[in-house]
Design a protein around this motif. Structure first.
Motif, PDB file in Angstrom:
ATOM      1  N   ILE A  11       0.870  -1.188   0.000  1.00 14.44           N
ATOM      2  CA  ILE A  11       0.000   0.000   0.000  1.00 14.44           C
ATOM      3  C   ILE A  11       0.901   1.229   0.000  1.00 14.44           C
ATOM      4  O   ILE A  11       1.492   1.593   1.014  1.00 14.44           O
ATOM      5  N   GLY A  14       5.703   4.874  -2.377  1.00 10.20           N
ATOM      6  CA  GLY A  14       6.797   5.753  -1.968  1.00 10.20           C
ATOM      7  C   GLY A  14       8.120   5.035  -2.204  1.00 10.20           C
ATOM      8  O   GLY A  14       8.136   3.876  -2.647  1.00 10.20           O
ATOM      9  N   TYR A  34      -0.003  -0.538  -4.894  1.00  2.00           N
ATOM     10  CA  TYR A  34      -1.181   0.303  -5.108  1.00  2.00           C
ATOM     11  C   TYR A  34      -0.869   1.679  -4.545  1.00  2.00           C
ATOM     12  O   TYR A  34      -0.718   1.841  -3.324  1.00  2.00           O
ATOM     13  N   ALA A  36      -1.806   5.736  -4.209  1.00  2.00           N
ATOM     14  CA  ALA A  36      -2.958   6.635  -4.313  1.00  2.00           C
ATOM     15  C   ALA A  36      -2.719   7.777  -5.307  1.00  2.00           C
ATOM     16  O   ALA A  36      -3.611   8.144  -6.079  1.00  2.00           O
ATOM     17  N   ALA A  43       7.499  11.287  -0.946  1.00  3.27           N
ATOM     18  CA  ALA A  43       8.249  12.514  -0.639  1.00  3.27           C
ATOM     19  C   ALA A  43       9.570  12.603  -1.394  1.00  3.27           C
ATOM     20  O   ALA A  43      10.310  13.573  -1.237  1.00  3.27           O
ATOM     21  N   LEU A  63      17.981  16.069   0.549  1.00  6.60           N
ATOM     22  CA  LEU A  63      19.335  15.548   0.729  1.00  6.60           C
ATOM     23  C   LEU A  63      19.267  14.077   1.163  1.00  6.60           C
ATOM     24  O   LEU A  63      18.285  13.654   1.778  1.00  6.60           O
ATOM     25  N   CYS A 250      -4.436   4.954  -7.437  1.00  2.98           N
ATOM     26  CA  CYS A 250      -5.203   3.788  -6.991  1.00  2.98           C
ATOM     27  C   CYS A 250      -5.223   3.724  -5.447  1.00  2.98           C
ATOM     28  O   CYS A 250      -4.539   2.885  -4.855  1.00  2.98           O
ATOM     29  N   PHE A 454       8.415  11.958   8.958  1.00  2.00           N
ATOM     30  CA  PHE A 454       8.900  10.587   9.210  1.00  2.00           C
ATOM     31  C   PHE A 454       7.738   9.627   9.492  1.00  2.00           C
ATOM     32  O   PHE A 454       7.958   8.543  10.027  1.00  2.00           O
ATOM     33  N   GLY A 489       7.520   1.338   5.596  1.00  2.00           N
ATOM     34  CA  GLY A 489       7.833   2.720   5.267  1.00  2.00           C
ATOM     35  C   GLY A 489       8.540   3.419   6.405  1.00  2.00           C
ATOM     36  O   GLY A 489       9.145   2.771   7.281  1.00  2.00           O
TER      37      GLY A 489
HETATM   38  C1  LIG Z   1       9.227  18.427   3.154  1.00  2.00           C
HETATM   39  C2  LIG Z   1      10.033  17.204   3.468  1.00  2.00           C
HETATM   40  C3  LIG Z   1      11.419  17.297   3.507  1.00  2.00           C
HETATM   41  C4  LIG Z   1      12.171  16.176   3.829  1.00  2.00           C
HETATM   42  N1  LIG Z   1      13.529  16.233   3.729  1.00  2.00           N
HETATM   43  C5  LIG Z   1      14.245  15.097   3.831  1.00  2.00           C
HETATM   44  C6  LIG Z   1      15.601  15.069   3.441  1.00  2.00           C
HETATM   45  O1  LIG Z   1      16.146  16.042   2.920  1.00  2.00           O
HETATM   46  N2  LIG Z   1      16.283  13.905   3.608  1.00  2.00           N
HETATM   47  C7  LIG Z   1      15.699  12.787   4.126  1.00  2.00           C
HETATM   48  O2  LIG Z   1      16.385  11.766   4.282  1.00  2.00           O
HETATM   49  N3  LIG Z   1      14.400  12.775   4.459  1.00  2.00           N
HETATM   50  C8  LIG Z   1      13.653  13.894   4.280  1.00  2.00           C
HETATM   51  N4  LIG Z   1      12.313  13.866   4.511  1.00  2.00           N
HETATM   52  C9  LIG Z   1      11.708  12.631   5.013  1.00  2.00           C
HETATM   53  C10 LIG Z   1      11.597  11.574   3.922  1.00  2.00           C
HETATM   54  O3  LIG Z   1      11.326  12.179   2.704  1.00  2.00           O
HETATM   55  C11 LIG Z   1      10.509  10.565   4.253  1.00  2.00           C
HETATM   56  O4  LIG Z   1      10.704  10.056   5.553  1.00  2.00           O
HETATM   57  C12 LIG Z   1      10.524   9.420   3.261  1.00  2.00           C
HETATM   58  O5  LIG Z   1      10.647   9.873   1.943  1.00  2.00           O
HETATM   59  C13 LIG Z   1       9.279   8.597   3.402  1.00  2.00           C
HETATM   60  O6  LIG Z   1       9.327   7.566   2.454  1.00  2.00           O
HETATM   61  P1  LIG Z   1       8.254   6.412   2.448  1.00  2.00           P
HETATM   62  O7  LIG Z   1       8.406   5.668   1.175  1.00  2.00           O
HETATM   63  O8  LIG Z   1       8.348   5.625   3.697  1.00  2.00           O
HETATM   64  O9  LIG Z   1       6.853   7.145   2.543  1.00  2.00           O
HETATM   65  P2  LIG Z   1       6.168   8.250   1.605  1.00  2.00           P
HETATM   66  O10 LIG Z   1       7.148   9.006   0.829  1.00  2.00           O
HETATM   67  O11 LIG Z   1       5.244   8.991   2.508  1.00  2.00           O
HETATM   68  O12 LIG Z   1       5.318   7.365   0.594  1.00  2.00           O
HETATM   69  C14 LIG Z   1       4.158   6.695   1.025  1.00  2.00           C
HETATM   70  C15 LIG Z   1       3.257   6.548  -0.174  1.00  2.00           C
HETATM   71  O13 LIG Z   1       2.072   5.884   0.263  1.00  2.00           O
HETATM   72  C16 LIG Z   1       0.986   6.465  -0.447  1.00  2.00           C
HETATM   73  N5  LIG Z   1      -0.253   6.200   0.280  1.00  2.00           N
HETATM   74  C17 LIG Z   1      -0.620   6.671   1.492  1.00  2.00           C
HETATM   75  N6  LIG Z   1      -1.845   6.233   1.816  1.00  2.00           N
HETATM   76  C18 LIG Z   1      -2.262   5.447   0.780  1.00  2.00           C
HETATM   77  C19 LIG Z   1      -3.450   4.703   0.513  1.00  2.00           C
HETATM   78  N7  LIG Z   1      -4.462   4.675   1.371  1.00  2.00           N
HETATM   79  N8  LIG Z   1      -3.523   3.999  -0.643  1.00  2.00           N
HETATM   80  C20 LIG Z   1      -2.499   3.999  -1.526  1.00  2.00           C
HETATM   81  N9  LIG Z   1      -1.366   4.719  -1.335  1.00  2.00           N
HETATM   82  C21 LIG Z   1      -1.244   5.421  -0.192  1.00  2.00           C
HETATM   83  C22 LIG Z   1       1.341   7.940  -0.504  1.00  2.00           C
HETATM   84  O14 LIG Z   1       0.629   8.593  -1.530  1.00  2.00           O
HETATM   85  C23 LIG Z   1       2.841   7.897  -0.746  1.00  2.00           C
HETATM   86  O15 LIG Z   1       3.174   7.932  -2.110  1.00  2.00           O
HETATM   87  C24 LIG Z   1      11.524  14.946   4.150  1.00  2.00           C
HETATM   88  C25 LIG Z   1      10.145  14.855   4.057  1.00  2.00           C
HETATM   89  C26 LIG Z   1       9.393  15.972   3.713  1.00  2.00           C
HETATM   90  C27 LIG Z   1       7.899  15.851   3.612  1.00  2.00           C
END
Ligand SMILES: Cc1cc2nc3c(=O)[nH]c(=O)nc-3n(C[C@H](O)[C@H](O)[C@H](O)COP(=O)(O)OP(=O)(O)OC[C@H]3O[C@@H](n4cnc5c(N)ncnc54)[C@H](O)[C@@H]3O)c2cc1C
Length: 516
Positions: A11, A14, A34, A36, A43, A63, A250, A454, A489
């Motif tokens: 789900i 990312g 899947y 959304a 991010a 970064l 999705c 995070f 995640g």
């Molecule tokens: C503004 C900002 C600046 C940051 N700067 C840094 C940085 O410089 N360096 C660093 O290391 N980290 C940084 N971070 C933190 C880092 O980007 C995140 O911790 C990391 O990218 C999260 O990755 P992830 O794949 O776990 O989750 P996410 O990137 O949150 O991806 C999760 C995905 O799940 C999808 N999703 C959620 N709910 C559903 C659903 N019900 N159905 C289907 N899909 C769904 C979302 O649309 C998303 O695409 C930053 C974050 C932000 C927001």
């Protein structure tokens, strides 16, 4: 309603979802993602934010430090993470603390200019050396099952361990450093994306600090050449090559766990998919919502501002902008100021001037700019404003966003030798290229509950003191209360930041459970 069987359903697409899916598909599993949003990477994304200005900004994260080389190599990612030649610059009146990447004369001289003598420099150098030892012990465990804290502790300096892991970081900072600027420089890494203070008894600040120090064993933050979108593009490439099925646009609307493990997930269009294993790349609070359980969203606390300038503004200190903006430019991040900002925000006020850090991607990697803009001297600036929790924006989102923008720009203007406005690039409509995103905007854009970058508060990267892990998911720090539903995640233990660790560790747990 159709019911499709899928072995593993992820789900969220990312960066962590993509990492998990690729490891699993390569190991022979049938994996479907899947997502959304219409775009992948969450991010980790690049976008041409301003109409008519061909600059592909790293719109959210910017970064990379915590993505292990081993994951890059395992997945065969063609990425260049480029070092910046300056680590940081902190302007102080007409001088400033300059920390070079390869520390040399300028670093030492700047400490003397700002603090009056060599003592703070010596204290800082010793502290950095100690942190590198700590990082060298902890970092290699991030891609292994959760280690035992006592085993790690036995390998490092006992006093350093106690002061970083067991007592509020403020005690260490006040004992080791006397100068407010140097104290603030150390403390900022404990506050990124985290609403806390130096003496918080929960030690949330210590956990945030630790993750900022240990990436790849040296804690260096590097620039992804091509921007964050280049990282996602590579992850999508390897996922597709591994035959991961990816469906964007999705959203998953609900999850019904099955008695024997796994679950049925329901998509917005009523389609139902039953899978043996569900990997939640969405935040833990989102997972609870999808399961129909009560949940408490976390509190995000940053204001992210993206800017394009026609040229870099001159600095009041007289330092070349190409040096001052090349690393992390610290603004209003003195130790006392950080505490005051925390108190102001706790009392419901946007801290003004806002403690911020600014960084210029294009001084290290110009490839995100169209060649014409590059030749004309354009640059991108990323401003990461601190201590602006989501609740400050609830009653008047537009008005408070504007106030946050002004508070952040006031911090920037205070170190400039000239007005900012003439330096700003203009979009097709003649508007200055400034995009401001509060935690509410981040939530709306990325589905990150509370706009928490995070997905929730960071956890120590080892087993909790009373833990006796019984399953692979518990050993790898990706467990939920449901068999066959795992976190993959940022909300996993060790998952925060752009690291791929949430995805890697979830994949390892699944494969261990399957005995492969
Ligand atoms: C503004 C900002 C600046 C940051 N700067 C840094 C940085 O410089 N360096 C660093 O290391 N980290 C940084 N971070 C933190 C880092 O980007 C995140 O911790 C990391 O990218 C999260 O990755 P992830 O794949 O776990 O989750 P996410 O990137 O949150 O991806 C999760 C995905 O799940 C999808 N999703 C959620 N709910 C559903 C659903 N019900 N159905 C289907 N899909 C769904 C979302 O649309 C998303 O695409 C930053 C974050 C932000 C927001």
């Amino acid at each position: 309603m159709t019911d499709i069987h899928s072995e593993i359903a992820v789900i969220g697409g990312g960066h962590n979802g993509l990492v998990a899916a690729t490891y699993l598909a390569r190991a022979g599993c049938q994996v479907s993602i899947y997502e959304a949003r219409s775009e992948l990477g969450g991010a980790v994304a690049s976008k041409e934010v301003f109409e008519g200005v061909a600059a592909r900004l790293s719109r959210f994260s910017y970064l990379v430090s915590l993505l292990p080389t081993s994951i890059i190599e395992d997945l065969g990612l063609r990425l260049e993470l480029r070092a910046r030649h300056v680590s940081s610059y902190t302007p102080v009146d007409s001088a400033g603390l300059l920390i070079e990447r390869q520390e040399g004369r300028a670093t030492r001289d700047s400490f003397r200019a700002v603090t009056g003598d060599e003592r703070e420099y010596q204290a800082w150098s010793e502290f950095e050396a100690g942190l590198r030892e700590l990082a060298a012990v902890i970092e290699p465990t991030l891609t292994e099952p959760l280690p035992d804290a006592a085993e790690l502790r036995a390998q490092v300096d006992q006093e350093l361990w106690a002061s970083v892991v067991e007592r509020p970081l403020g005690e260490l900072i006040e004992a080791r450093f006397a100068d407010d600027t140097v104290r603030g420089l150390v403390l900022t890494d404990a506050m990124i994306g985290t609403f806390t203070s130096a003496h918080d008894p929960s030690l949330l600040q210590n956990r945030c600090f630790l993750y900022h120090m240990i990436g790849n064993g040296d804690g260096e933050w590097r620039v992804p050449v091509g921007g964050m979108g280049a990282v996602t593009a590579e992850l999508v490439r390897v996922a597709e090559e591994a035959k991961v099925s990816i469906r964007a646009g999705c959203p998953v609307d609900a999850i019904k766990p099955l008695a024997g493990g796994g679950a049925t997930i329901f998509l917005a269009d009523q389609e139902a998919i039953t899978a043996e294993v569900i990997l939640a790349n969405c935040a833990p609070a989102t997972l609870q919502r999808l399961l129909g359980n009560p949940y408490q969203p976390p509190v995000g606390s940053q204001t992210k501002i993206n800017i394009v300038v026609r040229r870099l503004p001159r600095l009041l200190s007289g330092l070349e902008p190409a040096i001052g903006f090349a690393g992390t430019l610290h603004l209003g991040q003195g130790y006392k100021r950080l505490q005051q900002a925390y108190e102001d925000a706790s009392a419901g006020q946007i801290p003004d001037p806002m403690p911020c850090e600014v960084y210029c991607h294009t001084l290290t990697d110009g490839s995100i700019l169209d060649p014409e803009l590059r030749a004309a001297g354009y640059h991108t600036l990323t401003v990461f404003g601190m201590h602006t929790p989501a609740n400050l924006f609830l009653t008047d989102p537009a008005g408070s966003r504007e106030r946050a923008k002004e508070a952040a720009l006031r911090a920037l203007r205070s170190v400039l030798a000239e007005p900012l406005e003439p330096c700003l690039a203009l979009d097709r409509h003649g508007e200055p290229c400034i995009e401001v995103m509060t935690p509410l905007d981040i939530e709306a854009e990325l589905r990150m509950p509370g706009g928490h970058i995070f997905h929730g508060d960071l956890a120590w990267p080892w087993l909790a003191a009373d833990a006796s892990p019984a399953t692979a998911a518990e050993r790898w720090g990706v467990a939920t209360d449901y068999r066959g539903i795992l976190l993959c995640g940022s909300g996993a233990v060790r998952g925060g930041a752009v690291s791929g660790l949430g995805g890697h560790n979830a994949a390892k747990a699944v494969l261990e459970e399957k005995g492969s």
